[in-house]
Design a protein around this motif. Structure first.
Motif, PDB file in Angstrom:
ATOM      1  N   VAL A 418       0.863  -1.188   0.000  1.00 59.70           N
ATOM      2  CA  VAL A 418       0.000   0.000   0.000  1.00 59.70           C
ATOM      3  C   VAL A 418       0.893   1.229   0.000  1.00 59.70           C
ATOM      4  O   VAL A 418       1.651   1.457   0.963  1.00 59.70           O
ATOM      5  CB  VAL A 418      -0.949   0.022   1.221  1.00 59.70           C
ATOM      6  CG1 VAL A 418      -1.806   1.290   1.202  1.00 59.70           C
ATOM      7  CG2 VAL A 418      -1.843  -1.214   1.232  1.00 59.70           C
ATOM      8  N   LEU A 433      -7.486  -0.673   2.314  1.00 56.23           N
ATOM      9  CA  LEU A 433      -6.928   0.060   1.177  1.00 56.23           C
ATOM     10  C   LEU A 433      -7.822   1.270   0.902  1.00 56.23           C
ATOM     11  O   LEU A 433      -8.908   1.132   0.330  1.00 56.23           O
ATOM     12  CB  LEU A 433      -6.860  -0.827  -0.071  1.00 56.23           C
ATOM     13  CG  LEU A 433      -5.926  -2.050   0.010  1.00 56.23           C
ATOM     14  CD1 LEU A 433      -6.609  -3.223   0.688  1.00 56.23           C
ATOM     15  CD2 LEU A 433      -5.469  -2.468  -1.365  1.00 56.23           C
ATOM     16  N   CYS A 437      -5.363   4.942  -3.078  1.00 60.72           N
ATOM     17  CA  CYS A 437      -4.025   4.434  -2.735  1.00 60.72           C
ATOM     18  C   CYS A 437      -3.508   3.522  -3.851  1.00 60.72           C
ATOM     19  O   CYS A 437      -4.267   2.888  -4.577  1.00 60.72           O
ATOM     20  CB  CYS A 437      -4.049   3.687  -1.402  1.00 60.72           C
ATOM     21  SG  CYS A 437      -4.789   2.046  -1.467  1.00 60.72           S
ATOM     22  N   HIS A 439      -1.828   0.118  -4.727  1.00 57.97           N
ATOM     23  CA  HIS A 439      -1.766  -1.139  -3.971  1.00 57.97           C
ATOM     24  C   HIS A 439      -1.547  -2.337  -4.882  1.00 57.97           C
ATOM     25  O   HIS A 439      -1.781  -2.279  -6.093  1.00 57.97           O
ATOM     26  CB  HIS A 439      -3.032  -1.338  -3.139  1.00 57.97           C
ATOM     27  CG  HIS A 439      -4.285  -1.397  -3.965  1.00 57.97           C
ATOM     28  ND1 HIS A 439      -4.954  -0.265  -4.385  1.00 57.97           N
ATOM     29  CD2 HIS A 439      -5.002  -2.445  -4.447  1.00 57.97           C
ATOM     30  CE1 HIS A 439      -6.013  -0.610  -5.088  1.00 57.97           C
ATOM     31  NE2 HIS A 439      -6.071  -1.935  -5.147  1.00 57.97           N
TER      32      HIS A 439
END
Length: 475
Positions: A418, A433, A437, A439
């Protein structure tokens, strides 16, 4: 199967079809050739490859559509064999696929013999199949394109037929006198009485002969095939045909392009058991039936029902007092049909597509190169999925603009990245999450990683994925 002086047989496995007559189990996103249907736990694609994995056969050339590249590669790897996986950028029927295979085989070995096989057929008695290939190869080596003809077991109206002519001085091998299109029932009975064979669509030929016949009868096909192979690009384990060159091929079957025009066609009276399992009634015929003539698969219970095919992939399915029907239950679709009308499923699927039903093409379980996912629930501003990542599988580095996600691990170990921070999560642990973001999810373990994903946000569609990096080279 062959001596050192004889050319190898180069299998060309055609695996790009959609198999809509076996809906809802077979769909565009995962067609019948890749689905275990026969009880062995293997798909017909896998069974086809295993039949040509022995001595005398060269490395198979698998021609499939780009959409199926990862499932084809996964099943080939599971068998522990090697194959060249060739990706068609678009579907152009069988003639361009056969031409591509012939071009590649001719480049591999002077005098190469090619064996074209459909990936979605059932073949029994493998030793007889191998022996028939040996006899067909002997006849093909004399300058023939040898069809593998099947002895009819009933007056089928869904198959083409082949009339044998003069003997080729090899047991069971004859010149083709004529091809006959799919007949009505009375004509089919006459064909059987006259000794006609079913046209299985599988055939064996010298690569150079096929290319010469294509040059004479369908020059646009062979020109496109040569250009597509010459301009092909390697992509991971795949060979991507040049899309511009391949687009020059007309949509035409190999039967229309060559077989019904060539003077070099032959037919071998094959001895192995065969079915194209092209519809639910054909699959019913290929399976053992109980004392009531039923084929029952999965969580199924019936009363007063005979001559029927009842299959459930998950949900308890019950039938009372029906005869000669097909009932197929999947998590998101149910088919009920008179067995005699089973071939009409193709028409039904076309209707569902016109109606915009996603179930016509997409499975409830969506396969990806890293594993699969399936929806558990969806509602206003949320969606819940079950995700499985195979060992070593890595999802793309991505972000979403309209949703946050919660990942709850229920089996295995998840390596979660992340915004550049990497952390391991084990069973009964959860990762959050936030919207926007960057990821990624990776399974670093040796067992399947399974987790529950809860999406929350204003939009949860699959197109809210911005891929920043992907080891599988997807768009």
């Amino acid at each position: 199967m062959s001596s050192m002086s004889e050319p190898s047989i180069h299998p060309i496995v055609i695996a790009g079809g959609s198999g809509t007559r076996l809906w809802p189990v077979s769909r565009d996103s995962m067609p019948k050739q890749f689905v275990p249907l026969l009880g062995s736990g293997r798909s017909t694609f896998e069974e086809t490859l295993l039949r040509v994995a022995g001595p005398g056969f060269a490395k198979p050339i698998v021609v499939t559509h780009s959409d199926f590249r990862f499932v084809a590669a996964e099943q080939i790897a599971r068998l522990g064999i090697e194959a060249d996986i060739v990706l068609e950028p678009e579907r152009r029927d069988s003639a361009p696929a056969v031409a591509v295979g012939a071009v590649m085989a001719a480049a591999r070995e002077p005098g190469a013999l090619c064996l074209v096989l459909a990936a979605d057929h059932l073949v029994t008695e493998t030793e007889l199949f191998t022996g028939d290939c040996r006899r067909a190869a002997q006849a093909a080596a004399t300058g023939r394109i040898m069809m593998l003809g099947i002895r009819p077991t009933w007056p089928a109206t869904g198959y083409g037929y082949i009339a044998a002519g003069a003997s080729l001085d090899i047991e069971g091998a004859f010149a083709v006198e004529r091809f006959a299109e799919k007949p009505d029932a009375a004509t089919a009975e006459r064909y059987i009485a006259d000794g006609y064979a079913w046209n299985s669509g599988n055939f064996l030929f010298p690569a150079d002969l096929m290319l010469a016949e294509l040059e004479a009868n369908a020059p646009a096909v062979v020109k496109a095939a040569r250009g597509a192979v010459a301009g092909a690009q390697r992509d991971l384990d795949f060979l991507r045909l040049d899309p511009v060159a391949f687009a020059g091929a007309p949509r035409i079957s190999i039967d229309y392009a060559v077989m019904e025009k060539t003077a070099r066609a032959g037919v071998l009276q094959a001895r192995f058991g065969w079915s194209d399992i092209g519809s639910w009634d054909a699959l019913y015929d290929a399976k053992p039936q109980d004392a009531d003539g039923n084929v029952l698969e999965g969580p199924v219970s019936v009363i007063g029902t005979t001559g029927s095919f009842v299959r459930s992939d998950e949900v308890l399915t019950t039938v009372i007092g029906l005869d000669d029907v097909v009932v197929v239950t999947t998590p998101d679709a149910v088919l009920v049909a008179a067995k005699s009308k089973a071939p009409d499923v193709k028409t039904l699927v076309a209707q569902l597509k016109r109606e915009g039903r996603p179930e016509a093409s997409q499975h409830h379980r969506i396969h990806r190169p890293w594993g699969w996912y399936q929806r558990i629930d969806i509602g206003d501003r949320f969606q819940v999925k079950h995700i499985c990542v195979k060992p070593g599988g890595i999802l793309s580095l991505q972000r979403h603009y309209h949703r946050a996600e919660h990942w709850v691990v229920v089996r295995g170990t998840a390596e979660v990245t992340v915004d550049g921070t990497v952390k391991l999560f084990h069973e009964n642990e959860a990762a959050y999450l936030p919207i926007g973001c960057t990821h990624r999810l990776h399974n670093p373990g040796k067992i399947d990683l399974k987790l529950i994903e809860v999406q929350v946000g204003s939009y949860t569609g699959e197109d809210d994925i911005v891929r920043l990096e992907d080891i599988y080279a997807r768009d």
